[in-house]
Motif scaffolding. Structure first.
Motif, PDB file in Angstrom:
ATOM      1  N   PRO A 246      -2.663   3.378 -12.301  1.00 12.68           N
ATOM      2  CA  PRO A 246      -2.341   3.063 -10.833  1.00 12.68           C
ATOM      3  C   PRO A 246      -2.083   4.134  -9.929  1.00 12.68           C
ATOM      4  CG  PRO A 246      -0.278   2.536 -12.054  1.00 12.68           C
ATOM      5  CD  PRO A 246      -1.271   3.061 -13.234  1.00 12.68           C
ATOM      6  N   THR A 247      -1.549   5.156 -10.204  1.00  8.16           N
ATOM      7  CA  THR A 247      -1.417   6.371  -9.260  1.00  8.16           C
ATOM      8  C   THR A 247      -2.851   6.844  -8.948  1.00  8.16           C
ATOM      9  OG1 THR A 247      -0.889   7.670 -11.086  1.00  8.16           O
ATOM     10  CG2 THR A 247       1.274   6.705  -9.958  1.00  8.16           C
ATOM     11  N   ARG A 248      -3.504   7.013 -10.046  1.00  8.97           N
ATOM     12  CA  ARG A 248      -4.841   7.914  -9.640  1.00  8.97           C
ATOM     13  C   ARG A 248      -5.535   6.779  -8.832  1.00  8.97           C
ATOM     14  NH1 ARG A 248      -8.714   9.287 -14.624  1.00  8.97           N
ATOM     15  NH2 ARG A 248     -10.484  10.216 -13.257  1.00  8.97           N
ATOM     16  N   GLU A 249      -5.675   5.239  -8.874  1.00  9.71           N
ATOM     17  CA  GLU A 249      -6.547   4.437  -8.381  1.00  9.71           C
ATOM     18  C   GLU A 249      -5.894   4.202  -6.828  1.00  9.71           C
ATOM     19  OE1 GLU A 249      -7.006   1.045 -11.020  1.00  9.71           O
ATOM     20  OE2 GLU A 249      -7.717  -0.025  -9.013  1.00  9.71           O
ATOM     21  N   LEU A 250      -4.700   4.397  -6.870  1.00 11.89           N
ATOM     22  CA  LEU A 250      -4.119   4.509  -5.292  1.00 11.89           C
ATOM     23  C   LEU A 250      -4.695   5.602  -4.477  1.00 11.89           C
ATOM     24  CD1 LEU A 250      -2.270   2.961  -3.246  1.00 11.89           C
ATOM     25  CD2 LEU A 250      -0.413   4.388  -3.846  1.00 11.89           C
ATOM     26  N   SER A 251      -4.808   6.741  -5.141  1.00 12.48           N
ATOM     27  CA  SER A 251      -5.121   7.968  -4.625  1.00 12.48           C
ATOM     28  C   SER A 251      -6.343   7.958  -4.251  1.00 12.48           C
ATOM     29  CB  SER A 251      -4.641   8.985  -5.564  1.00 12.48           C
ATOM     30  OG  SER A 251      -5.268  10.359  -4.819  1.00 12.48           O
ATOM     31  N   ARG A 252      -7.438   7.488  -5.083  1.00 13.99           N
ATOM     32  CA  ARG A 252      -8.670   7.336  -4.774  1.00 13.99           C
ATOM     33  C   ARG A 252      -8.827   6.125  -3.636  1.00 13.99           C
ATOM     34  NH1 ARG A 252     -10.548  10.966  -4.844  1.00 13.99           N
ATOM     35  NH2 ARG A 252     -12.425   9.926  -4.088  1.00 13.99           N
ATOM     36  N   LEU A 253      -7.945   5.093  -3.352  1.00 13.39           N
ATOM     37  CA  LEU A 253      -8.211   4.249  -2.526  1.00 13.39           C
ATOM     38  C   LEU A 253      -7.926   4.618  -1.009  1.00 13.39           C
ATOM     39  CD1 LEU A 253      -8.238   1.146  -1.498  1.00 13.39           C
ATOM     40  CD2 LEU A 253      -5.785   1.197  -1.905  1.00 13.39           C
ATOM     41  N   CYS A 254      -6.767   5.574  -1.192  1.00 15.32           N
ATOM     42  CA  CYS A 254      -6.558   6.090   0.023  1.00 15.32           C
ATOM     43  C   CYS A 254      -7.476   7.239   0.717  1.00 15.32           C
ATOM     44  CB  CYS A 254      -5.204   6.839   0.040  1.00 15.32           C
ATOM     45  SG  CYS A 254      -3.580   5.801  -0.071  1.00 15.32           S
ATOM     46  N   ALA A 255      -8.318   7.832  -0.072  1.00 16.35           N
ATOM     47  CA  ALA A 255      -9.167   8.700  -0.001  1.00 16.35           C
ATOM     48  C   ALA A 255     -10.543   7.969   0.577  1.00 16.35           C
ATOM     49  CB  ALA A 255      -9.499   9.499  -1.249  1.00 16.35           C
ATOM     50  N   ARG A 256     -10.695   6.970  -0.203  1.00 20.35           N
ATOM     51  CA  ARG A 256     -11.912   6.068   0.442  1.00 20.35           C
ATOM     52  C   ARG A 256     -11.801   5.286   1.587  1.00 20.35           C
ATOM     53  NH1 ARG A 256     -13.461   0.533  -2.717  1.00 20.35           N
ATOM     54  NH2 ARG A 256     -12.018  -0.321  -1.137  1.00 20.35           N
ATOM     55  N   GLU A 257     -10.445   5.067   2.060  1.00 24.03           N
ATOM     56  CA  GLU A 257     -10.374   4.156   3.122  1.00 24.03           C
ATOM     57  C   GLU A 257      -9.835   5.103   4.243  1.00 24.03           C
ATOM     58  OE1 GLU A 257     -10.688   1.010   3.629  1.00 24.03           O
ATOM     59  OE2 GLU A 257     -11.640   0.960   1.713  1.00 24.03           O
ATOM     60  N   GLY A 258      -9.655   6.556   4.002  1.00 27.18           N
ATOM     61  CA  GLY A 258      -9.245   7.466   5.034  1.00 27.18           C
ATOM     62  C   GLY A 258      -7.712   7.272   5.301  1.00 27.18           C
ATOM     63  N   PHE A 259      -6.910   6.874   4.535  1.00 23.11           N
ATOM     64  CA  PHE A 259      -5.578   6.881   4.764  1.00 23.11           C
ATOM     65  C   PHE A 259      -5.082   8.076   4.397  1.00 23.11           C
ATOM     66  CE2 PHE A 259      -6.255   2.684   5.525  1.00 23.11           C
ATOM     67  CZ  PHE A 259      -6.249   1.747   4.574  1.00 23.11           C
ATOM     68  N   GLU A 260      -3.735   8.479   4.868  1.00 24.27           N
ATOM     69  CA  GLU A 260      -3.214   9.812   4.307  1.00 24.27           C
ATOM     70  C   GLU A 260      -2.899   9.625   2.835  1.00 24.27           C
ATOM     71  OE1 GLU A 260      -0.888  10.195   8.633  1.00 24.27           O
ATOM     72  OE2 GLU A 260      -0.308  11.738   7.064  1.00 24.27           O
ATOM     73  N   PRO A 261      -2.874  10.787   2.198  1.00 15.57           N
ATOM     74  CA  PRO A 261      -2.745  10.826   0.704  1.00 15.57           C
ATOM     75  C   PRO A 261      -1.382  10.305   0.386  1.00 15.57           C
ATOM     76  CG  PRO A 261      -3.199  13.013   1.322  1.00 15.57           C
ATOM     77  CD  PRO A 261      -2.949  12.051   2.548  1.00 15.57           C
ATOM     78  N   PRO A 262      -1.240   9.398  -0.786  1.00  9.73           N
ATOM     79  CA  PRO A 262       0.215   8.602  -1.230  1.00  9.73           C
ATOM     80  C   PRO A 262       1.113   9.539  -1.669  1.00  9.73           C
ATOM     81  CG  PRO A 262      -1.681   8.344  -2.734  1.00  9.73           C
ATOM     82  CD  PRO A 262      -2.286   9.145  -1.524  1.00  9.73           C
ATOM     83  N   VAL A 263       2.428   9.287  -0.964  1.00 10.18           N
ATOM     84  CA  VAL A 263       3.562  10.307  -1.388  1.00 10.18           C
ATOM     85  C   VAL A 263       4.750   9.249  -1.790  1.00 10.18           C
ATOM     86  CG1 VAL A 263       5.321  12.008  -0.642  1.00 10.18           C
ATOM     87  CG2 VAL A 263       2.880  12.126   0.243  1.00 10.18           C
TER      88      VAL A 263
END
Lengths: 347, 163
Positions: A246-263
């Motif tokens: 899930p952490t990897r998938e969330l990171s890819r989602l944020c990159a795709r949608e242009g959100f700031e990287p998850p912390v």
């Protein structure tokens, strides 16, 4: 789904056997049947091996009017008077109970399967447009799969005959059971006439009843029936997910949608040296909280927070939900197209 | 006796409403994923506008947010294709000496990145798997069961355990 303009397809599903030598009781049955069946003017000559045996009286298993259970079921399901008892009786006969497809619910099942599958998929796609494909399939199966429809049939109070002999009541579900130890999937795939399981037969019965509602009562009645019997059941769509990274998938989602990287940030903890610690971790994109999770360790809390963030993304539900089948009932209905999203996150 | 401060909405002061009003004070509970965070709403969703209008406090600056579990770091993309090729050749020639950690130190990247670029040879993987099996065979029943339980527990964190 196109509206049925003429009744020929209905005829093929419901046409009773028109034998050359019509017995008195048989003709009584035909005249009391629905107008649809009586419109079948041309008697068909059946193939030699499927030639039904002519009896002097109808056997109880095929005599719909002699059963008390059928009108009771009809009333319990609140079916319209247009829906004949004979269709209900036919829906209760599984292909494993009779070789002749004119007496079984085979065709009704196909129609009912198409209808239920379509309405369930349509509802889920409009309500949760971002749902991943696998989860969508699981949700559709949870609403109209074999298990769900079999339990629905049981709730309707339908009982099954132990063996599909000629003397059983026409209001019982008639199917021949597989021998113990036989793998049901393989057996059903090989030959549906050889035998069936109770779950499979019950599910097909429910689908046949649906088909009957569509054929005799019309489109809006079918939708209402579906809403009342299927969609009214509770399904926790958020419990159908199972993420592997899930952490990897969330990171890819944020990159795709242009959100700031998850912390991941620690919101609360009972203390590092507590006996059974509880950590509450939130996943932030910049200063916006995406998801929150708790766990017995920092790792667990972080992973659960990522899972909840992803669920928050995938379970988005638009405020206005217009089902595409809305346009079937009236062409002038105002239809707002469903929300279509890019798709699930590719890792 | 549990002594907790009253909720701010219960304290009467000059700014308290004079008429009947609704006090929203829900108990603390885990949030449900069925409520979409504002960030995830599509641009044309009407709820964005409503949440913005109802927002009580402005977003907190970075130094006032809760502490991160791991300090955020800048990702550097300093490795070229030639470096990756060299990494693979080193791994193939001497996997015993050039393991993931050693390669990560040599090329100044993370061990995860090394794992994405190159994998040890099949022979080496089989050898390491054999060594691991030998160690695991010496475990007693308690350790084996504890390890299996931990594996199942971790697998359930992805949503399969129903929480």
């Amino acid at each position: 789904m196109k509206r049925i303009r003429n009744l020929t397809s209905v005829n093929s599903l419901l046409r009773p056997v028109a034998a050359p030598a019509i017995n008195a009781s048989l003709s009584l049955l035909h005249s009391s049947a629905s107008t649809v069946a009586s419109a079948a003017a041309i008697p068909e000559t059946p193939s030699p091996e499927l030639q039904p045996q002519l009896l002097s009286t109808l056997p109880p298993s095929r005599n719909a009017l002699a059963s008390a259970k059928l009108p009771a079921l009809h009333a319990r399901l609140n079916l319209h008077p247009n829906y004949p008892i004979q269709t209900l009786a036919r829906a209760l006969v599984d292909p494993s109970a009779d070789k002749n497809p004119r007496f079984t619910n085979q065709n009704l099942t196909t129609l009912g399967n198409t209808l239920t599958g379509y309405y369930a998929a349509e509802y889920l796609m409009v309500t949760y447009p971002r749902l991943p494909t696998e989860v969508l399939y699981a949700a559709v199966s949870a609403y109209v799969g074999n298990k769900a429809l079999a339990s629905l049939g049981r709730e309707w109070g339908i009982e099954s005959a132990f063996e599909p002999t000629a003397d059983v009541d026409a209001g019982l579900l008639q199917f021949s059971r597989l021998a113990p130890g036989v793998d049901p999937k393989a057996a059903l795939h090989r030959d549906p006439h050889a035998g069936s399981t109770l779950e499979h037969a019950m599910a097909n019965l429910v689908r046949s009843v649906f088909a009957g509602v569509y054929l005799h009562e019309g489109l809006s009645a079918t939708k209402q029936f579906f809403r009342q019997h299927v969609l009214s059941r509770k399904l926790d769509v958020d419990k159908l997910f199972d993420f592997t990274q899930p952490t990897r998938e969330l990171s890819r989602l944020c990159a795709r949608e242009g959100f700031e990287p998850p912390v991941a940030r620690l919101l609360a903890e009972t203390g590092r040296h507590s006996r059974h610690p509880v950590f509450v971790v939130g996943v932030y994109s910049g200063s916006e909280l995406m998801g929150e999770g708790h766990g017995g360790s920092l790792d667990e809390a972080r992973i659960r927070a990522a899972v909840n963030a992803l669920k928050g993304w995938y379970l988005y539900s638009p405020p206005e939900k217009d089902l595409p089948s809305k346009t079937e009932e009236s062409r002038d209905a105002k239809f707002k197209p469903a929300y279509i999203d890019p798709g699930e996150v590719i890792v | 006796m549990l002594r907790i401060h009253p909720h701010p909405s219960m304290i009467l002061n000059a700014n308290s409403p004079r008429t009947d009003h609704i006090v929203y004070n829900p108990p603390s509970s885990a949030p449900t994923p069925l409520i979409t965070p504002t960030l995830f709403l599509p641009k044309d969703d009407p709820r964005r506008r409503l949440f913005a209008a109802a927002a009580a406090a402005p977003p907190k600056p970075a130094n006032q947010l809760p502490p991160p579990l791991r300090e955020p770091y800048e990702k550097s993309y300093h490795l070229t294709l030639a470096d990756c090729k060299r990494m693979r050749s080193l791994r193939n020639t001497d996997p015993g000496r050039w393991h993931r950690t050693a390669l990560a130190k040599e090329f100044n990247c993370s061990s995860l990145f090394v794992g994405m670029v190159c994998q040890a040879s099949e022979e080496r993987l089989a050898q390491m798997a054999f060594r691991a099996e030998k160690v695991k065979s010496r475990w007693g029943p308690k350790r084996t069961i504890a390890r299996e339980d931990r594996q199942k527990r971790r697998a359930g964190w992805g949503g399969a355990d129903g929480l």
